[in-house]
Design a protein around this motif. Structure first.
Motif, PDB file in Angstrom:
ATOM      1  N   VAL A 158       9.390  42.466  -0.308  1.00  0.00           N
ATOM      2  CA  VAL A 158       9.956  43.207   0.815  1.00  0.00           C
ATOM      3  C   VAL A 158       9.930  44.702   0.542  1.00  0.00           C
ATOM      4  CG1 VAL A 158      12.050  43.603   2.171  1.00  0.00           C
ATOM      5  CG2 VAL A 158      11.409  41.269   1.533  1.00  0.00           C
ATOM      6  N   GLY A 159      10.250  45.093  -0.685  1.00  0.00           N
ATOM      7  CA  GLY A 159      10.391  46.510  -1.009  1.00  0.00           C
ATOM      8  C   GLY A 159       9.142  47.320  -0.755  1.00  0.00           C
ATOM      9  N   HIS A 160       7.978  46.813  -1.186  1.00  0.00           N
ATOM     10  CA  HIS A 160       6.772  47.642  -1.049  1.00  0.00           C
ATOM     11  C   HIS A 160       6.344  47.760   0.414  1.00  0.00           C
ATOM     12  CE1 HIS A 160       4.299  43.973  -0.794  1.00  0.00           C
ATOM     13  NE2 HIS A 160       3.201  44.696  -0.694  1.00  0.00           N
ATOM     14  N   LEU A 161       6.733  46.790   1.253  1.00  0.00           N
ATOM     15  CA  LEU A 161       6.449  46.905   2.676  1.00  0.00           C
ATOM     16  C   LEU A 161       7.465  47.815   3.364  1.00  0.00           C
ATOM     17  CD1 LEU A 161       5.432  43.217   3.437  1.00  0.00           C
ATOM     18  CD2 LEU A 161       3.963  45.172   2.962  1.00  0.00           C
ATOM     19  N   ALA A 162       8.722  47.782   2.909  1.00  0.00           N
ATOM     20  CA  ALA A 162       9.732  48.689   3.459  1.00  0.00           C
ATOM     21  C   ALA A 162       9.364  50.140   3.185  1.00  0.00           C
ATOM     22  CB  ALA A 162      11.104  48.362   2.869  1.00  0.00           C
ATOM     23  N   VAL A 163       8.842  50.421   1.997  1.00  0.00           N
ATOM     24  CA  VAL A 163       8.381  51.777   1.677  1.00  0.00           C
ATOM     25  C   VAL A 163       7.359  52.240   2.712  1.00  0.00           C
ATOM     26  CG1 VAL A 163       6.995  53.122   0.034  1.00  0.00           C
ATOM     27  CG2 VAL A 163       8.873  51.681  -0.797  1.00  0.00           C
ATOM     28  N   ALA A 182       5.263  56.621  -1.396  1.00  0.00           N
ATOM     29  CA  ALA A 182       6.573  57.075  -1.860  1.00  0.00           C
ATOM     30  C   ALA A 182       6.514  58.553  -2.216  1.00  0.00           C
ATOM     31  CB  ALA A 182       7.015  56.256  -3.065  1.00  0.00           C
ATOM     32  N   ASP A 183       7.516  59.310  -1.749  1.00  0.00           N
ATOM     33  CA  ASP A 183       7.571  60.749  -2.021  1.00  0.00           C
ATOM     34  C   ASP A 183       8.204  61.044  -3.363  1.00  0.00           C
ATOM     35  OD1 ASP A 183       6.747  61.985   0.721  1.00  0.00           O
ATOM     36  OD2 ASP A 183       8.202  60.415   1.217  1.00  0.00           O
ATOM     37  N   GLU A 184       9.183  60.241  -3.750  1.00  0.00           N
ATOM     38  CA  GLU A 184       9.837  60.379  -5.041  1.00  0.00           C
ATOM     39  C   GLU A 184       9.926  59.009  -5.689  1.00  0.00           C
ATOM     40  OE1 GLU A 184      13.524  62.605  -5.036  1.00  0.00           O
ATOM     41  OE2 GLU A 184      12.992  63.572  -3.138  1.00  0.00           O
TER      42      GLU A 184
END
Length: 339
Positions: A184-189, A216-218
């Motif tokens: 889920v996390g990498h798609l939410a990014v 991801a910016d940071e």
């Protein structure tokens, strides 16, 4: 045509060794359904929750299961047959779906198999430029991120809280994603970036290049820096890990901000959140062919990319579950169905 197929079944709860690759009855097509010849299956946490008997839930919340059961929800494949009352699909269509979730929590989704019947409303045409492995990896994780961040897409009561979950505006906002390298996390990014947010990704150090490549910016390596001690004035935290520790992110949010724990069980900070002027909200992901149809163009044009951690043959589902149990998964684990 044979009435049997190969499938992975459970005859009792337990560890990965309980997954048995064997003959099983081929599903019979019923009204409103599409029979899909499965090419690939995406793994998700509910697969091992079911295998273990949902032992992390209070006994009264555990669904009743009638063995043998076929686990799994996420598939990509080719339409084999269509019920007479289904106008939108034809034999030969390449499709993908999250099957009967959460309605199939007790084992009625039946995705770890050569064939699966799918309610037509849960099915969408597979993104044409996306192979079956990547398409099968997308549904549950993609729909979870979509329903948390973009559009809930249904009016079903929320079993996790007394009020409806509402996504928040993302353009110009700062969003922290914890567990950013997972399914889920990498798609939410990526969805947050697509909607114009500045994204802070929290994951283990080896994932920095991976997440920066996704937009991801940071980046925060949680093994070196505790994000709750170093980040302030965030508009939204998407905690893709969730659980009892999710309350630590309340201090990172500005007043009026929101915390979205993907797995909210164990969170006990609602009174604190109210005092701080924060919203804490979660929801139960639900099958939606319409939303998968919206996600498909984003997968095809590369706006959203699904990362695959590893691929196993369907017959080696045990090894796939063992890989999941080892943790630190980058993206998704997929089963490939041999013909």
């Amino acid at each position: 045509m044979s009435d049997l197929m190969k499938a992975v079944r459970l005859h009792a709860f337990g560890g990965a060794e309980r997954l048995v690759y064997e003959d099983a009855p081929k599903p019979r097509l019923q009204a409103g359904q599409v029979l899909v010849r499965v090419h690939a299956v995406g793994l998700n946490p509910p697969d091992w929750y079911l295998r273990e008997g949902y032992d992390m839930l209070p006994p009264e919340w555990r669904p009743r299961v009638a063995f043998p059961i076929i686990p799994g929800t996420d598939i990509s494949g080719v339409v084999e047959a269509v019920a007479d009352d289904v106008p939108d699909f034809t034999a030969g269509d390449e499709v993908y779906a999250m099957v009967r979730f959460p309605n199939g929590l007790a084992g009625e989704s039946r995705a770890y198999a050569q064939y699966v019947s799918v309610p037509a409303g849960e099915l969408a045409l597979k993104p044409s430029a996306t192979d079956h492995l990547h398409a099968a990896a997308a549904p549950m994780s993609g729909l979870t991120a979509w329903q948390f961040l973009i559009s809930l897409g249904h009016d079903e009561p929320n079993p996790l809280q007394p009020f409806r979950h509402e996504p928040v505006p993302l353009a110009g906002k700062t969003v922290l994603v914890n567990g950013a390298a997972g399914g889920v996390g990498h798609l939410a990014v990526q969805l947050a970036k697509w909607k114009g947010a500045t994204v802070i990704a929290v994951a283990s150090g080896g994932n920095e290049a991976f997440l920066r490549d996704l937009g991801a910016d940071e980046f925060i390596d949680y093994g070196r820096i505790r994000p709750e001690d170093s980040v302030r004035d965030v508009d939204l935290v998407v905690d893709a890990v969730g659980g009892a520790m999710t309350g630590r992110f309340l201090r990172t949010l500005k007043r009026g901000g929101a915390l979205f724990p993907i797995f909210p069980l164990g969170f006990e900070g609602r009174d604190q959140a109210e005092m701080l002027g924060l919203t804490v909200s979660s929801t139960q992901v639900r099958s939606s062919g319409a939303q998968l149809a919206q996600i498909a163009p984003l997968l095809d044009d590369g706006t959203v990319r699904v990362a695959i951690d590893s691929v196993f043959p369907l017959a080696e589902a045990r090894k796939a579950h063992e890989r999941a149990a080892a943790g630190h998964i980058r993206g998704k684990i997929v089963l490939e169905v041999q013909r």
